[in-house]
Structure formats: C-alpha cells, structure tokens
Design a protein around this motif. Sequence first.
Motif, PDB file in Angstrom:
ATOM      1  N   ILE A  40       0.830  -1.205   0.000  1.00 45.77           N
ATOM      2  CA  ILE A  40       0.000   0.000   0.000  1.00 45.77           C
ATOM      3  C   ILE A  40       0.867   1.259   0.000  1.00 45.77           C
ATOM      4  CG2 ILE A  40      -1.652   1.347   1.347  1.00 45.77           C
ATOM      5  CD1 ILE A  40      -2.929  -0.998  -0.024  1.00 45.77           C
ATOM      6  N   ALA A  41       1.944   1.253   0.798  1.00 43.59           N
ATOM      7  CA  ALA A  41       2.839   2.412   0.861  1.00 43.59           C
ATOM      8  C   ALA A  41       3.498   2.666  -0.490  1.00 43.59           C
ATOM      9  CB  ALA A  41       3.895   2.204   1.938  1.00 43.59           C
ATOM     10  N   ALA A  42       3.964   1.590  -1.139  1.00 46.14           N
ATOM     11  CA  ALA A  42       4.584   1.741  -2.459  1.00 46.14           C
ATOM     12  C   ALA A  42       3.563   2.215  -3.484  1.00 46.14           C
ATOM     13  CB  ALA A  42       5.202   0.411  -2.896  1.00 46.14           C
ATOM     14  N   LEU A  43       2.336   1.713  -3.361  1.00 44.59           N
ATOM     15  CA  LEU A  43       1.270   2.130  -4.276  1.00 44.59           C
ATOM     16  C   LEU A  43       0.967   3.620  -4.098  1.00 44.59           C
ATOM     17  CD1 LEU A  43      -0.624   0.707  -6.330  1.00 44.59           C
ATOM     18  CD2 LEU A  43      -2.292   0.510  -4.481  1.00 44.59           C
ATOM     19  N   ASN A  44       0.854   4.062  -2.854  1.00 44.31           N
ATOM     20  CA  ASN A  44       0.615   5.489  -2.586  1.00 44.31           C
ATOM     21  C   ASN A  44       1.726   6.347  -3.161  1.00 44.31           C
ATOM     22  OD1 ASN A  44      -1.766   4.994  -1.185  1.00 44.31           O
ATOM     23  ND2 ASN A  44      -0.769   4.922   0.812  1.00 44.31           N
ATOM     24  N   ASN A  45       2.969   5.953  -2.889  1.00 41.53           N
ATOM     25  CA  ASN A  45       4.120   6.711  -3.344  1.00 41.53           C
ATOM     26  C   ASN A  45       4.184   6.771  -4.864  1.00 41.53           C
ATOM     27  OD1 ASN A  45       7.245   6.476  -4.222  1.00 41.53           O
ATOM     28  ND2 ASN A  45       7.078   7.786  -2.425  1.00 41.53           N
ATOM     29  N   GLY A  46       3.996   5.627  -5.507  1.00 38.98           N
ATOM     30  CA  GLY A  46       4.081   5.581  -6.967  1.00 38.98           C
ATOM     31  C   GLY A  46       2.989   6.378  -7.642  1.00 38.98           C
ATOM     32  N   MET A  47       1.765   6.300  -7.110  1.00 39.02           N
ATOM     33  CA  MET A  47       0.661   7.033  -7.734  1.00 39.02           C
ATOM     34  C   MET A  47       0.835   8.537  -7.567  1.00 39.02           C
ATOM     35  SD  MET A  47      -2.786   4.669  -7.261  1.00 39.02           S
ATOM     36  CE  MET A  47      -2.724   4.523  -5.477  1.00 39.02           C
ATOM     37  N   VAL A  48       1.423   8.970  -6.448  1.00 42.67           N
ATOM     38  CA  VAL A  48       1.698  10.393  -6.266  1.00 42.67           C
ATOM     39  C   VAL A  48       2.755  10.846  -7.272  1.00 42.67           C
ATOM     40  CG1 VAL A  48       2.736  12.089  -4.710  1.00 42.67           C
ATOM     41  CG2 VAL A  48       1.008  10.505  -3.849  1.00 42.67           C
ATOM     42  N   LEU A  49       3.801  10.046  -7.452  1.00 45.27           N
ATOM     43  CA  LEU A  49       4.851  10.403  -8.412  1.00 45.27           C
ATOM     44  C   LEU A  49       4.302  10.504  -9.838  1.00 45.27           C
ATOM     45  CD1 LEU A  49       7.903   8.229  -7.251  1.00 45.27           C
ATOM     46  CD2 LEU A  49       7.630  10.710  -7.028  1.00 45.27           C
ATOM     47  N   MET A  50       3.301   9.696 -10.145  1.00 45.92           N
ATOM     48  CA  MET A  50       2.717   9.713 -11.495  1.00 45.92           C
ATOM     49  C   MET A  50       1.542  10.671 -11.600  1.00 45.92           C
ATOM     50  SD  MET A  50       2.896   5.669 -12.525  1.00 45.92           S
ATOM     51  CE  MET A  50       2.297   6.031 -14.187  1.00 45.92           C
ATOM     52  N   ASN A  51       1.309  11.442 -10.525  1.00 45.32           N
ATOM     53  CA  ASN A  51       0.233  12.444 -10.523  1.00 45.32           C
ATOM     54  C   ASN A  51      -1.139  11.833 -10.815  1.00 45.32           C
ATOM     55  OD1 ASN A  51       1.885  14.757  -9.989  1.00 45.32           O
ATOM     56  ND2 ASN A  51       2.596  14.669 -12.111  1.00 45.32           N
ATOM     57  N   ILE A  52      -1.372  10.645 -10.252  1.00 42.19           N
ATOM     58  CA  ILE A  52      -2.669  10.000 -10.420  1.00 42.19           C
ATOM     59  C   ILE A  52      -3.672  10.646  -9.470  1.00 42.19           C
ATOM     60  CG2 ILE A  52      -3.935   7.825 -10.144  1.00 42.19           C
ATOM     61  CD1 ILE A  52      -1.421   6.369 -10.988  1.00 42.19           C
ATOM     62  N   ASN A  53      -4.835  10.951  -9.977  1.00 42.97           N
ATOM     63  CA  ASN A  53      -5.879  11.623  -9.210  1.00 42.97           C
ATOM     64  C   ASN A  53      -6.210  10.834  -7.948  1.00 42.97           C
ATOM     65  OD1 ASN A  53      -8.979  12.002  -8.615  1.00 42.97           O
ATOM     66  ND2 ASN A  53      -8.328  13.837  -9.722  1.00 42.97           N
ATOM     67  N   ILE A  54      -6.485  11.552  -6.856  1.00 42.11           N
ATOM     68  CA  ILE A  54      -6.763  10.915  -5.572  1.00 42.11           C
ATOM     69  C   ILE A  54      -7.973   9.998  -5.654  1.00 42.11           C
ATOM     70  CG2 ILE A  54      -8.160  12.870  -4.799  1.00 42.11           C
ATOM     71  CD1 ILE A  54      -5.914  10.627  -2.593  1.00 42.11           C
ATOM     72  N   ASP A  55      -8.978  10.373  -6.466  1.00 45.73           N
ATOM     73  CA  ASP A  55     -10.160   9.522  -6.617  1.00 45.73           C
ATOM     74  C   ASP A  55      -9.790   8.194  -7.266  1.00 45.73           C
ATOM     75  OD1 ASP A  55     -11.808  11.517  -5.542  1.00 45.73           O
ATOM     76  OD2 ASP A  55     -11.990  12.493  -7.491  1.00 45.73           O
ATOM     77  N   ALA A  56      -8.924   8.245  -8.249  1.00 49.23           N
ATOM     78  CA  ALA A  56      -8.471   7.015  -8.902  1.00 49.23           C
ATOM     79  C   ALA A  56      -7.673   6.152  -7.927  1.00 49.23           C
ATOM     80  CB  ALA A  56      -7.626   7.352 -10.126  1.00 49.23           C
ATOM     81  N   GLN A  57      -6.950   6.787  -7.022  1.00 51.38           N
ATOM     82  CA  GLN A  57      -6.198   6.024  -6.029  1.00 51.38           C
ATOM     83  C   GLN A  57      -7.137   5.208  -5.147  1.00 51.38           C
ATOM     84  OE1 GLN A  57      -3.268   8.322  -3.844  1.00 51.38           O
ATOM     85  NE2 GLN A  57      -2.862   9.663  -5.596  1.00 51.38           N
ATOM     86  N   TYR A  58      -8.247   5.797  -4.753  1.00 50.99           N
ATOM     87  CA  TYR A  58      -9.230   5.064  -3.939  1.00 50.99           C
ATOM     88  C   TYR A  58      -9.805   3.878  -4.721  1.00 50.99           C
ATOM     89  CZ  TYR A  58      -9.351   8.444  -0.107  1.00 50.99           C
ATOM     90  OH  TYR A  58      -9.022   9.234   0.983  1.00 50.99           O
ATOM     91  N   ILE A  59     -10.034   4.074  -6.015  1.00 46.20           N
ATOM     92  CA  ILE A  59     -10.571   2.990  -6.841  1.00 46.20           C
ATOM     93  C   ILE A  59      -9.589   1.823  -6.887  1.00 46.20           C
ATOM     94  CG2 ILE A  59     -11.222   2.336  -9.195  1.00 46.20           C
ATOM     95  CD1 ILE A  59     -12.255   5.213  -9.567  1.00 46.20           C
ATOM     96  N   VAL A  60      -8.317   2.122  -7.096  1.00 42.07           N
ATOM     97  CA  VAL A  60      -7.302   1.071  -7.156  1.00 42.07           C
ATOM     98  C   VAL A  60      -7.254   0.297  -5.845  1.00 42.07           C
ATOM     99  CG1 VAL A  60      -4.824   0.625  -7.336  1.00 42.07           C
ATOM    100  CG2 VAL A  60      -5.906   2.262  -8.885  1.00 42.07           C
ATOM    101  N   LYS A  61      -7.244   1.013  -4.726  1.00 42.48           N
ATOM    102  CA  LYS A  61      -7.203   0.338  -3.418  1.00 42.48           C
ATOM    103  C   LYS A  61      -8.468  -0.482  -3.183  1.00 42.48           C
ATOM    104  CE  LYS A  61      -4.439   4.032  -1.353  1.00 42.48           C
ATOM    105  NZ  LYS A  61      -4.435   5.139  -0.368  1.00 42.48           N
ATOM    106  N   GLY A  62      -9.605   0.054  -3.604  1.00 40.94           N
ATOM    107  CA  GLY A  62     -10.851  -0.675  -3.428  1.00 40.94           C
ATOM    108  C   GLY A  62     -10.853  -1.985  -4.198  1.00 40.94           C
ATOM    109  N   VAL A  63     -10.341  -1.961  -5.408  1.00 44.29           N
ATOM    110  CA  VAL A  63     -10.257  -3.185  -6.215  1.00 44.29           C
ATOM    111  C   VAL A  63      -9.356  -4.208  -5.540  1.00 44.29           C
ATOM    112  CG1 VAL A  63      -9.415  -4.147  -8.391  1.00 44.29           C
ATOM    113  CG2 VAL A  63     -10.776  -2.050  -8.400  1.00 44.29           C
ATOM    114  N   ILE A  64      -8.217  -3.753  -5.019  1.00 50.17           N
ATOM    115  CA  ILE A  64      -7.285  -4.662  -4.351  1.00 50.17           C
ATOM    116  C   ILE A  64      -7.941  -5.288  -3.117  1.00 50.17           C
ATOM    117  CG2 ILE A  64      -5.116  -4.794  -3.062  1.00 50.17           C
ATOM    118  CD1 ILE A  64      -4.001  -2.643  -4.900  1.00 50.17           C
ATOM    119  N   ILE A  65      -8.664  -4.488  -2.340  1.00 54.93           N
ATOM    120  CA  ILE A  65      -9.343  -5.007  -1.146  1.00 54.93           C
ATOM    121  C   ILE A  65     -10.377  -6.054  -1.537  1.00 54.93           C
ATOM    122  CG2 ILE A  65     -10.934  -4.415   0.721  1.00 54.93           C
ATOM    123  CD1 ILE A  65      -9.520  -1.707   0.903  1.00 54.93           C
ATOM    124  N   LEU A  66     -11.168  -5.781  -2.581  1.00 59.17           N
ATOM    125  CA  LEU A  66     -12.196  -6.733  -3.000  1.00 59.17           C
ATOM    126  C   LEU A  66     -11.572  -8.042  -3.473  1.00 59.17           C
ATOM    127  CD1 LEU A  66     -14.736  -4.426  -4.889  1.00 59.17           C
ATOM    128  CD2 LEU A  66     -15.016  -5.518  -2.667  1.00 59.17           C
TER     129      LEU A  66
END
Length: 321
Positions: A281-307
């Motif tokens: 999760i930490a690496a995912l957060n860090n990488g998505m910030v570096l790639m300027n991925i929208n915060i809403d999209a970040q929640y979607i990615v985490k939600g998919v992983i949790i499911l």
Amino acid sequence: MSAAQPSPRFPIARLLRDILPYAGLIAVLLFFSLSSDFFFNLRNFERLVTDSATLMLVAFGMTLVILLGEIDLSVGAVVSLLAVILAQIMGAGLPWPLAVLVILLLGTAIGMANGIITVLGDIPSFIVTLGMMAIATGLSFVFTGAISVAILSEPFLVLFYDARFLGLPVPLWITAVAFAVAIFYLTRTVAGRQLYAVGANPAAARLSGVPVRRRKITVFAIMGFLVAAAAILSAARLGSGAPASVPALTLDAIAAVIIGGASLFGGRASLVRTLMGAALIAALNNGMVLMNINIDAQYIVKGVIILVAVVLERLASGARP
C-alpha cells in the motif's frame, strides 16, 4: 450423507491468498520502477520508508484487532487528534519528551476506552469506533478551528523524521521494534496465542478458561498505543498537527491486513503478511503520487485490491464470497 466437499478452487485460492502480498508488492515495485524515473532512487526510497512508518504501526495494531474478529474505524481520526494535541501542548511550552509521553498515554487510554465500551457494553466494535471517529474528528476541528498547528521544536522534528541510527531512519527503527515486540507477543506469550482462540470461537475460548474480555481490552489498548506512536511520527513528518491530516489511514491499514490474508471474522492473521501488505500500500501510494494520479483514482485502485483480497480469502476458506 457425506459432508460437502471443498470447492476445487480452494487450493488455488488459498495459494493466491498467501502469495498476494508478496507478488503484489513485487508487481507494484516493477510497475512504478518502469513507469517513473524517480521511483527507484535513493531519495525517494528513504522518503517511502519514512512515510510508511505511520501506516505500518497502525496496521500492526489493526492485525491484532482483526484477529479477534473486531475492527477499529477510529484510527485515522485519532491519529489526527493526537497530532493536534501534541502540537498544542508543545506550543504551550511542555518539553517534547513529556509531550510524547502524554500522547502515548492518551492514545492508550483512548484505545482502552474503545475496548471497555465494546466488551462491557456488548456493542459491536465497528459502532463504538465509528462513534470514537466522529468524536476525534470533531475535537480536532474544535481545538484548531480547522487551522494547522505548527510544531517548532527542532529536536523533536529531527529525531522523529530526519535522524539516522546506524545509517537507517529512526522511524524505520521504531517500526522494526514495534514489529518485533508484536511478533513476540503473538507467538511467544500465552496471552498472544490465546488471541487466535478468542477470534476463532470466543464462547469456546471462554469455556476453556481464556479471559476473553481482558484479552480484547488489552488488544484495543495496544492498538491505542500504536496509534499514538503513529501520531508522533505523522506530526514529525508533516511538521504540524492538523485535523484530517491522514484521511486514508484507516482504509490503508485495513487494506494492509486484508491483503495479508487475515479473516475479517477473526481467528486468522499474520503480522509478516500484514507487513508486506502495508509495504504494498505504501509503495502504491508513493508511486501514484509520483505519477500524478488523481486521488479519486487512487481510492478505486485500493478498493479493487481489497475486494480481490476478500474474495480470495472467502474462496480459500471454502465459503462463497
């Protein structure tokens, strides 16, 4: 009539569940190292390690709570509240060592309060901690007026964010010590081993002489202590105490535990796999910030992983997802 046979998907699902935190972490590291020139450099790695300490401390505590079949939804709000209180009492002149001690005691008391209300009131922990989340969030805004409180103590900021010991950041050492103590408690003490029995079947554990109520209150107190330690590191990292300063922390901590293969119904959890899940999760957060991925999209990615993790856990246990 014979008992129903496990689904033929069971061995595969169990294997996927067990390797998910390791394979997922490797995949995330490879993806972001190929997608960003800044991900795999020393400076970003140090920032990743230091910034992930808050998440890992909370995830360790959440592992113990979920092992009991309970949940704590208040952790993010309480981290923000404790960071605010820490900044304010240091700003009022309290030396930082005493301020840190106050926060650790206060965090433990909040965790214990969650446990006592849950156990003695016979109230589901998600309701109790949901209420605590609302209280902590409200107090954070009342105490600050929605304005961040700066921390001006240079020794505090240096020690808990910039300092190195044997070449490694102090937050990493704090995380390592917390992990080692939690592993020892869970695997080498009678009380820790009893948590598996309590989570799997509280009634049977009680009949076997396990002090179920005491074990649950103790775990919530440990959760509170780790939340307080996380608040200290968060305040040092941000250089301030602010309401809603870690909005995704609760989701990230629960995600780390679920990715680690824990059962939300209790009785099964692994601190080692939680560590890998938190790193993912930490690496995912860090990488998505570096790639300027929208915060809403970040929640979607985490939600998919949790499911995905929850479905694998249910299939691996022989139940329908």
